[in-house]
Design a protein around this motif. Structure first.
Motif, mmCIF file in Angstrom:
data_model
loop_
_atom_site.group_PDB
_atom_site.id
_atom_site.type_symbol
_atom_site.label_atom_id
_atom_site.label_comp_id
_atom_site.label_asym_id
_atom_site.label_seq_id
_atom_site.Cartn_x
_atom_site.Cartn_y
_atom_site.Cartn_z
ATOM 1 N N HIS A 68 0.820 -1.221 0.000
ATOM 2 C CA HIS A 68 0.000 0.000 0.000
ATOM 3 C C HIS A 68 0.852 1.269 0.000
ATOM 4 C CE1 HIS A 68 -3.503 -2.482 0.599
ATOM 5 N NE2 HIS A 68 -2.889 -3.067 1.604
ATOM 6 N N GLY A 96 -6.917 6.503 0.957
ATOM 7 C CA GLY A 96 -6.139 5.312 0.670
ATOM 8 C C GLY A 96 -6.326 4.755 -0.718
ATOM 9 N N LEU A 98 -5.903 3.943 -4.568
ATOM 10 C CA LEU A 98 -4.675 3.843 -5.343
ATOM 11 C C LEU A 98 -4.879 4.227 -6.801
ATOM 12 C CD1 LEU A 98 -3.197 0.566 -3.886
ATOM 13 C CD2 LEU A 98 -2.377 2.878 -3.537
#
Length: 190
Positions: A68, A96, A98
């Motif tokens: 991550h 968070g 991506l």
């Protein structure tokens, strides 16, 4: 991975079983095909993707997805606008995600060597016992390229302070401030 000596020994044993028969040439051909294609493909898979020490490009990006951590960092213009995470405004979207637009000039990509360094730090962070002695050993090894570094404890379990005697690159400062990659005890800030 197969050792070359072991591979040669296996090949000679197989060939010895069928020596002086019409199957000998067939087995030699099969072994040559396996060496040429299968073992080379396996070695390429390990070196280019599975081994973090030797992975390149897309292999490193796969490691980044697993851990991550993105290779793409916002440039200075985007942080001033409040867009600090992957083309989304932090106030409106989950930070968070991506997603990334490679054509957006507001982002820069870390070179393979720097991205590998960040990923290695992240992996080692998962295995370091977070005592001050262990973290100091880890920090001196991991950041040896950036001069001397040591970790100080505030003795009240609120923060650990990493002290570098040289100026860090901007990309590394960004990683430290946006990702939890530095080892520390649970509940203690960095």
């Amino acid at each position: 991975m197969l050792n070359k000596e072991l591979l040669e020994e296996v090949i000679s044993d197989i060939q010895a079983q069928y020596r002086d028969t019409n199957i000998e040439e067939l087995i030699k051909g099969i072994i040559n095909i396996q060496i040429k294609y299968i073992f080379n493909a396996y070695e390429s898979l390990v070196n280019d993707n599975l081994s973090l020490k030797t992975a390149k490009g897309g292999g490193l990006d796969l490691w980044g997805l697993l851990l991550h951590i993105s290779r793409y960092l916002p440039s200075d213009d985007t942080t001033a606008k409040g867009y600090t995470y992957f083309n989304f405004n932090r106030k409106n979207f989950y930070p968070g995600l991506l997603f990334h637009n490679k054509n957006n000039p507001d982002y820069i990509a870390l070179a393979d060597e720097y991205y590998r360094q960040v990923l290695m730090i992240m992996l080692q962070n998962m295995n370091v016992f977070p005592s001050i002695q262990q973290v100091n050993v880890f920090a001196s090894d991991a950041f040896s390229n950036y001069g001397q570094v040591y970790v100080k404890d505030s003795t009240d379990m609120s923060y650990q302070v990493y002290v570098f005697n040289t100026q860090l690159p901007d990309w590394l400062k960004f990683m430290f401030s946006h990702y939890d990659i530095l080892p520390r005890p649970a509940g203690v800030g960095v």
